[in-house]
Design a protein around this motif. Structure first.
Motif, PDB file in Angstrom:
ATOM      1  N   LEU A  34      48.474  69.534  47.542  1.00  0.00           N
ATOM      2  CA  LEU A  34      48.185  70.965  47.676  1.00  0.00           C
ATOM      3  C   LEU A  34      48.199  71.662  46.322  1.00  0.00           C
ATOM      4  CD1 LEU A  34      50.235  71.863  50.867  1.00  0.00           C
ATOM      5  CD2 LEU A  34      47.771  71.684  50.672  1.00  0.00           C
ATOM      6  N   GLU A  35      49.090  71.216  45.435  1.00  0.00           N
ATOM      7  CA  GLU A  35      49.164  71.847  44.119  1.00  0.00           C
ATOM      8  C   GLU A  35      47.941  71.500  43.270  1.00  0.00           C
ATOM      9  OE1 GLU A  35      52.707  71.706  41.800  1.00  0.00           O
ATOM     10  OE2 GLU A  35      53.965  71.786  43.589  1.00  0.00           O
ATOM     11  N   LEU A  36      47.355  70.383  43.583  1.00  0.00           N
ATOM     12  CA  LEU A  36      46.180  69.932  42.844  1.00  0.00           C
ATOM     13  C   LEU A  36      44.949  70.774  43.173  1.00  0.00           C
ATOM     14  CD1 LEU A  36      45.149  67.381  41.160  1.00  0.00           C
ATOM     15  CD2 LEU A  36      44.475  66.478  43.362  1.00  0.00           C
ATOM     16  N   LEU A  37      44.976  71.273  44.417  1.00  0.00           N
ATOM     17  CA  LEU A  37      43.819  72.029  44.888  1.00  0.00           C
ATOM     18  C   LEU A  37      43.868  73.461  44.366  1.00  0.00           C
ATOM     19  CD1 LEU A  37      44.019  70.578  48.446  1.00  0.00           C
ATOM     20  CD2 LEU A  37      42.301  70.051  46.753  1.00  0.00           C
ATOM     21  N   PRO A  38      42.740  74.169  44.425  1.00  0.00           N
ATOM     22  CA  PRO A  38      42.732  75.531  43.894  1.00  0.00           C
ATOM     23  C   PRO A  38      43.791  76.370  44.585  1.00  0.00           C
ATOM     24  CG  PRO A  38      40.563  74.892  44.672  1.00  0.00           C
ATOM     25  CD  PRO A  38      41.484  73.816  45.056  1.00  0.00           C
ATOM     26  N   SER A  39      44.594  77.067  43.805  1.00  0.00           N
ATOM     27  CA  SER A  39      45.655  77.866  44.418  1.00  0.00           C
ATOM     28  C   SER A  39      45.045  79.119  45.021  1.00  0.00           C
ATOM     29  CB  SER A  39      46.687  78.240  43.367  1.00  0.00           C
ATOM     30  OG  SER A  39      46.051  78.891  42.317  1.00  0.00           O
ATOM     31  N   ASP A  40      45.686  79.605  46.104  1.00  0.00           N
ATOM     32  CA  ASP A  40      45.186  80.806  46.757  1.00  0.00           C
ATOM     33  C   ASP A  40      45.400  82.011  45.854  1.00  0.00           C
ATOM     34  OD1 ASP A  40      44.273  79.792  49.196  1.00  0.00           O
ATOM     35  OD2 ASP A  40      46.339  79.495  49.818  1.00  0.00           O
ATOM     36  N   ALA A  41      44.641  83.014  46.117  1.00  0.00           N
ATOM     37  CA  ALA A  41      44.789  84.252  45.345  1.00  0.00           C
ATOM     38  C   ALA A  41      46.183  84.832  45.598  1.00  0.00           C
ATOM     39  CB  ALA A  41      43.719  85.234  45.789  1.00  0.00           C
ATOM     40  N   PRO A  42      46.733  85.639  44.659  1.00  0.00           N
ATOM     41  CA  PRO A  42      48.088  86.139  44.811  1.00  0.00           C
ATOM     42  C   PRO A  42      48.342  86.845  46.139  1.00  0.00           C
ATOM     43  CG  PRO A  42      47.240  86.670  42.639  1.00  0.00           C
ATOM     44  CD  PRO A  42      46.123  86.060  43.411  1.00  0.00           C
ATOM     45  N   GLN A  43      47.321  87.580  46.659  1.00  0.00           N
ATOM     46  CA  GLN A  43      47.556  88.305  47.901  1.00  0.00           C
ATOM     47  C   GLN A  43      47.779  87.381  49.087  1.00  0.00           C
ATOM     48  OE1 GLN A  43      44.800  88.481  46.071  1.00  0.00           O
ATOM     49  NE2 GLN A  43      42.944  88.622  47.269  1.00  0.00           N
ATOM     50  N   ASN A  44      47.446  86.094  48.921  1.00  0.00           N
ATOM     51  CA  ASN A  44      47.661  85.131  50.006  1.00  0.00           C
ATOM     52  C   ASN A  44      48.875  84.242  49.769  1.00  0.00           C
ATOM     53  OD1 ASN A  44      45.582  85.885  51.659  1.00  0.00           O
ATOM     54  ND2 ASN A  44      44.084  84.638  50.547  1.00  0.00           N
ATOM     55  N   SER A  45      49.800  84.704  48.928  1.00  0.00           N
ATOM     56  CA  SER A  45      50.915  83.824  48.630  1.00  0.00           C
ATOM     57  C   SER A  45      51.865  83.663  49.816  1.00  0.00           C
ATOM     58  CB  SER A  45      51.672  84.288  47.400  1.00  0.00           C
ATOM     59  OG  SER A  45      52.045  85.611  47.592  1.00  0.00           O
ATOM     60  N   TRP A  46      51.796  84.570  50.810  1.00  0.00           N
ATOM     61  CA  TRP A  46      52.533  84.334  52.059  1.00  0.00           C
ATOM     62  C   TRP A  46      52.077  83.007  52.655  1.00  0.00           C
ATOM     63  CZ3 TRP A  46      56.714  86.783  52.613  1.00  0.00           C
ATOM     64  CH2 TRP A  46      56.856  88.163  52.432  1.00  0.00           C
ATOM     65  N   LYS A  47      50.767  82.787  52.554  1.00  0.00           N
ATOM     66  CA  LYS A  47      50.173  81.579  53.133  1.00  0.00           C
ATOM     67  C   LYS A  47      50.737  80.342  52.438  1.00  0.00           C
ATOM     68  CE  LYS A  47      45.476  79.835  53.783  1.00  0.00           C
ATOM     69  NZ  LYS A  47      44.075  80.195  53.638  1.00  0.00           N
ATOM     70  N   GLN A  48      50.808  80.416  51.101  1.00  0.00           N
ATOM     71  CA  GLN A  48      51.336  79.289  50.339  1.00  0.00           C
ATOM     72  C   GLN A  48      52.780  79.008  50.739  1.00  0.00           C
ATOM     73  OE1 GLN A  48      48.468  78.085  49.325  1.00  0.00           O
ATOM     74  NE2 GLN A  48      49.288  77.532  47.347  1.00  0.00           N
ATOM     75  N   ALA A  50      54.314  79.867  53.501  1.00  0.00           N
ATOM     76  CA  ALA A  50      54.394  79.386  54.883  1.00  0.00           C
ATOM     77  C   ALA A  50      54.035  77.911  54.964  1.00  0.00           C
ATOM     78  CB  ALA A  50      53.452  80.205  55.762  1.00  0.00           C
ATOM     79  N   LYS A  51      52.988  77.523  54.231  1.00  0.00           N
ATOM     80  CA  LYS A  51      52.571  76.115  54.245  1.00  0.00           C
ATOM     81  C   LYS A  51      53.709  75.226  53.764  1.00  0.00           C
ATOM     82  CE  LYS A  51      47.598  76.417  53.337  1.00  0.00           C
ATOM     83  NZ  LYS A  51      46.602  76.247  52.283  1.00  0.00           N
ATOM     84  N   LYS A  52      54.353  75.673  52.688  1.00  0.00           N
ATOM     85  CA  LYS A  52      55.427  74.882  52.093  1.00  0.00           C
ATOM     86  C   LYS A  52      56.617  74.795  53.053  1.00  0.00           C
ATOM     87  CE  LYS A  52      57.335  74.281  47.513  1.00  0.00           C
ATOM     88  NZ  LYS A  52      57.554  74.832  46.216  1.00  0.00           N
ATOM     89  N   GLN A  53      56.945  75.956  53.651  1.00  0.00           N
ATOM     90  CA  GLN A  53      58.092  76.019  54.571  1.00  0.00           C
ATOM     91  C   GLN A  53      57.878  75.094  55.773  1.00  0.00           C
ATOM     92  OE1 GLN A  53      59.643  79.873  54.372  1.00  0.00           O
ATOM     93  NE2 GLN A  53      60.410  79.890  56.460  1.00  0.00           N
ATOM     94  N   ILE A  54      56.681  75.138  56.323  1.00  0.00           N
ATOM     95  CA  ILE A  54      56.386  74.311  57.498  1.00  0.00           C
ATOM     96  C   ILE A  54      56.329  72.844  57.107  1.00  0.00           C
ATOM     97  CG2 ILE A  54      54.519  73.717  59.108  1.00  0.00           C
ATOM     98  CD1 ILE A  54      54.369  76.540  59.868  1.00  0.00           C
ATOM     99  N   ALA A  55      55.708  72.568  55.962  1.00  0.00           N
ATOM    100  CA  ALA A  55      55.597  71.167  55.523  1.00  0.00           C
ATOM    101  C   ALA A  55      56.993  70.571  55.349  1.00  0.00           C
ATOM    102  CB  ALA A  55      54.818  71.090  54.226  1.00  0.00           C
TER     103      ALA A  55
END
Lengths: 768, 191
Positions: A34-48, A50-55
């Motif tokens: 996931l870190e290798l892939l393009p990171s989401d824009a700052p406004q979507n960091s909740w998404k990042q 959440a993904k990490k928390q669930i993973a």
């Protein structure tokens, strides 16, 4: 030459020391895709987040189901296994039974908040004026001889709100019983006991794997009449590693033996192997060192593909080594000069290609570009200025079947390179491309790329059937200005989720407001009860009173009021924490049994809930793969044009096109041929095409740059390179891993086409 | 040929029919009085208790309103107006497992012997009948202070239960009817 050699030794020693120093506690490899892939824009960091928390939650979770005909034996054995797991330090905390089962004990202090906790059904009944139906259900409970309801309970909670609330939360776990903390159920003539726990460390940590797996296997061997099913990322990871080890051993051995054999029969000497190892080692150390110096860690992905790309440098050794077959060639320096021009152009064309990677805002490609450029330059300099110094090979006359085959290829192109024949060949390639292009299709779906163990998948299905759940990786994020705002949004969103349930797009969902309704909802429910009570004929219910909920009115349930912190912990997994990149509040809604992602996305589009986002992590990775695939294709196109333009300065416009033509045909035909065999054009095909470009350019340049005397030897060296590439990458076709299989197949087909067409570059020059 | 087929079919069907006919259930009428603390008059209800060969107990209340309950090895499910209103795993009511086991002995040939064997206690017996108190202290998490069974000869005539909350109830049983499965009440669908 001696000075160059000394500088090389010093540089290599320094670079090696740097890499060893940086790797003193293991090479800092980052395996997170996931870190290798393009990171989401700052406004979507909740998404990042959440993904990490669930993973983290999902990755380190283990479920074991033990089955046997005798209950007492099963429960005793399960307790023993639990004890063994605890003693081995494999469990993070005291393993809890399946999380939803103990909610009744988690809500010990619910009594005070009961009037604000309405389940959906009761709320509907009260709103539609059917309070008498609810009270009749209470009376039914009361006359039930097996009911644990007391007059006191009914007196204080005539609508049995607390019981209904708990039942709603327990809805999915009703079939599970519990004895001595071990959940079990009876199904298909057997008892099944469940152990669920979080691992004390990462599922990817070798020490955890090496402790857990043998412990379970030993346990199974001890109780052979016991069925044990397992579910958890750790089991898939372990299987994957074991499978990978097996493949690496078999394919690696065949490849190594094949290349050794090829070198020995071609050069009748082992020196070229030694030179190739030095060139690759220099490239590898240079690449790793520069990446670690700039980025401090190296992606596993960069290492894998970077090393593959460095395989090109073996060709430099083959071309240099094959100069021993050229008659009347003198010193090692002269031999180096004979191939250096083509080698330098080949290296530069690859560097130009990889340099384009820097213009993309993607960490993965940038790092691969940096690694490849440094490694290629390092290897090139080694072959050019170090190996001639070490070279002890003597001049020989060429022989063997490979030499005969390469001469036949030369003869074929000599016959077919005059007049309009090259144009016909080009036309044939275009026709083939047009014919095959309808078959071209893409495959970016990571779900279709997985080759998971069938046995583990069966076990997973068995456990999910028993649990009546099927945890999905997809989830929703609900955002708001504060926690209450988010809870209210969840409640507004609930009908949409119910609609999805009704339509069968998912089987269950879990959200924070199920446990802690918003304050607004609690106050509304309390008001609803008061209004409904006005319409009851209380004389019909002599035991029940109108003032039953008086003490709980105005009392509001929040996580702070819950005495049992286990519930708070569980709910916390769905609450995201505000940090520097986020503002407001956000919750996760976990989903079970997602069956139709597209329909959910469609429903979301029309639901007009801008603060609710559907997240499909696998879909995001697939989308990123698609994005990278497209970018690599664009880069390849740009690189081909750029290299053609640069070559035009040396060879002129027409000839420069013809040098690039073989590799362009290989790059265009390979994906359409693969698609015709059912292999969609994926990100891994695109990465394979990068290697095809690098190798193909070398073949064409060596063919174009060779002197007449050296030309047959260049084609011979190209042949050696193509065969060694087939042995190194082509064997990956037999891998069970989709990525390796696709990469191998792409390189095999692409390199074969590029090798066969490479003489076109030279014969064209003769014609101008 | 047709005759052989007919004979074969008869030979196949008859044993199945006989086996099904041998499947018998029991049905017992009951009358229940429940005294709740704080109330002068008991709540009265009546209905039927049915025991199926699959060890499912069906508790059917016909008065004061219709309500039904299924008690299986794992769950207890309540229905009001044919709609499921409550489902609880038996594991959450551990005492119920003992009561269920006892109810399942109701249709046995010698209930006294069954009770003695199951609970390893002697029944108090005189000319008026026999009496047996379930040792509630041995039951896990029981809400009852006392569960007492009264019977005559091989018949259970009543159960008296006193709860720790002070609530009391008495269930009086009628005669046991042994019925073939086809005549037993149809069970409500749990879902």
């Amino acid at each position: 030459m001696r000075i160059a050699f000394s500088i090389w030794v010093i540089c290599l020693a320094l670079l090696s020391s740097f890499v060893i120093w940086e790797s003193r506690s293991g090479l800092p490899i980052n395996g997170d895709l996931l870190e290798l892939l393009p990171s989401d824009a700052p406004q979507n960091s909740w998404k990042q987040q959440a993904k990490k928390q669930i993973a983290e939650d999902v990755q380190n979770r283990v479920l074991l189901v033990l089955s046997h005909e005798e209950k007492a034996f099963l429960l005793s054995v399960t307790s023993k296994l639990l004890e063994n797991l605890k003693q081995a330090g494999l469990t993070k905390e005291t393993p809890e039974i399946h999380s939803n089962l103990n909610k009744s004990t988690l809500f010990e202090n619910l009594q005070l908040y009961r009037s604000g906790l309405l389940d959906v059904e009761t709320r509907i009944l009260l709103k539609s004026g059917q309070i008498n139906d609810v009270l009749q259900q209470t009376m039914a409970q009361l006359i039930n001889p097996f009911s644990i309801l007391s007059a006191n309970t009914v007196y204080h909670d005539p609508l049995l709100l607390k019981a209904r609330w708990l039942q709603q939360l327990n809805a999915d776990q009703k079939n599970w019983n519990n004895e001595n903390g071990i959940p079990f159920l009876m199904k298909d003539g057997k008892y099944h006991a469940l152990l669920e726990f979080q691992l004390s460390g990462s599922a990817f940590a070798p020490e955890i794997q090496q402790n857990l797996l043998p412990l379970i296997e030993q346990f199974e061997a001890q109780y052979i009449d016991l069925d044990l099913h397992r579910l958890g990322a750790i089991f898939y990871t372990y299987e994957g590693i074991e499978q990978g080890k097996g493949e690496a051993t078999i394919l690696g051995s065949i490849s190594l033996i094949g290349v050794l054999f090829l070198v020995l029969i071609s050069f009748r000497s082992a020196y070229p192997i030694f030179y190739a190892l030095i060139a690759i080692y220099t490239g590898l150390v240079s690449g790793i060192a520069i990446v670690l110096f700039i980025h401090e860690q190296i992606y596993a992905f960069t290492l894998v593909f970077g090393v593959a790309i460095l395989g090109v440098t073996v060709d430099y050794c083959f071309h240099y080594g094959s100069t021993i077959f050229v008659k009347n060639i003198g010193t090692t320096t002269e031999r180096h000069h004979a191939v250096n021009k083509a080698m330098r152009l080949g290296m530069l064309s690859s560097v130009v290609g990889f340099f384009c990677f820097f213009f993309l805002p993607f960490p993965g490609l940038k790092q691969i570009g940096l690694f490849a450029i440094t490694g290629l330059v390092g290897s090139y300099l080694t072959v050019g200025y170090v190996i001639p110094h070490l070279d002890r090979m003597k001049t020989k006359s060429p022989s063997g079947p490979l030499f005969i085959l390469s001469n036949r290829l030369i003869l074929f192109w000599q016959r077919h390179s005059k007049g309009h024949k090259p144009a016909l060949i080009l036309g044939g390639a275009i026709i083939a491309f047009i014919l095959f292009i309808p078959n071209l299709h893409v495959n970016d779906d990571i779900r279709k790329m997985q080759s998971l163990s069938e046995s583990l998948q069966r076990q997973e299905q068995h456990i999910q059937t028993l649990l009546s759940t099927n945890s999905s990786h997809q989830f929703f994020i609900v955002e708001g200005q504060n926690t209450q705002d988010v809870l209210e949004s969840e409640e507004v969103f609930k009908p949409v989720l119910e609609n999805m349930l009704y339509r069968g797009y998912l089987t269950n969902y879990m959200m924070v407001s199920e446990f802690f309704p918003s304050i607004r909802q609690q106050l509304e429910d309390q008001q609803l009860i008061q209004e409904a009570f006005e319409n009851v004929d209380w004389s019909a219910y002599p035991l029940l009173t109108k003032t039953a909920y008086q003490d709980s009115l105005g009392q509001l349930l929040t996580p702070k009021n819950v005495l049992d912190k286990r519930l708070v912990e569980q709910v916390n997994k769905q609450i995201l924490t505000q940090d520097a990149t986020t503002s407001g509040a956000a919750h996760i809604i976990r989903l079970d049994g997602v069956t139709d992602i597209r329909k959910i996305q469609d429903l979301m589009r029309i639901s007009e809930m801008p603060n609710v986002t559907f997240v499909d992590p696998a879909g995001d990775i697939s989308a990123s793969f698609a994005f990278y695939r497209e970018k690599i294709v664009h880069l390849l196109g740009i690189t081909l044009l750029l290299v053609t333009w640069l070559l035009a300065f040396k060879y002129g416009k027409r000839h420069s096109w013809r040098i690039v033509l073989p590799v362009a045909i290989a790059i265009l035909l390979t994906p359409v041929l693969l698609s015709s065999f059912g292999h969609g054009f994926s990100f891994f095909t695109a990465v394979g095409l990068i290697l095809v470009f690098a190798l193909g350019m070398d073949y064409a340049l060596f063919a174009a740059e060779s002197s007449d005397e050296h030309y047959p030897i260049s084609i011979y060296a190209n042949g050696l390179s193509a065969i060694s590439s087939a042995l190194a990458f082509g064997l990956l076709v037999f891998s069970n891993h989709y990525a390796l299989h696709t990469f191998g197949l792409t390189v095999l087909i692409g390199v074969t086409i590029a090798f066969v067409l490479a003489p076109l570059a030279r014969t064209s020059r003769e014609n101008i | 040929m047709r005759l052989i087929l007919v004979l074969f079919t008869i030979l196949l069907i008859v044993p199945i029919g006989l086996a099904q006919a041998n499947q018998m259930g029991s049905r017992i009428a009951f009358l229940q009085h429940k005294w709740l603390s704080g109330m002068d008059q008991p709540i009265k209800s009546e209905g039927y208790l049915s025991i199926y060969p699959s060890d499912i107990i069906y508790w059917q209340v016909t008065f004061p309103f219709e309500t039904e309950m299924l008690i299986s090895e794992t769950n207890i499910i309540q229905f009001v107006a044919k709609e499921k209103s409550m489902e609880v795993p038996i594991s959450q009511l551990p005492f119920l497992q003992s009561i269920r086991s006892l109810l399942l002995t109701l249709d046995s040939q010698d209930i006294k012997e069954e009770i003695s064997k199951t609970y390893q206690v002697e029944l108090l017996e005189n000319e008026a009948g026999w009496i047996f108190a379930l040792p509630t202290q041995k039951l896990k998490n029981t809400p009852f202070d006392l569960i007492r069974f009264n019977g005559q000869k091989n018949m259970l005539s009543s159960v008296y239960m006193k709860r720790k909350t002070g609530d009391r109830e008495e269930i009086q049983f009628g005669e046991i009817e042994l019925l073939p499965l086809s005549e037993m009440p149809s069970l409500p669908e749990p879902n």
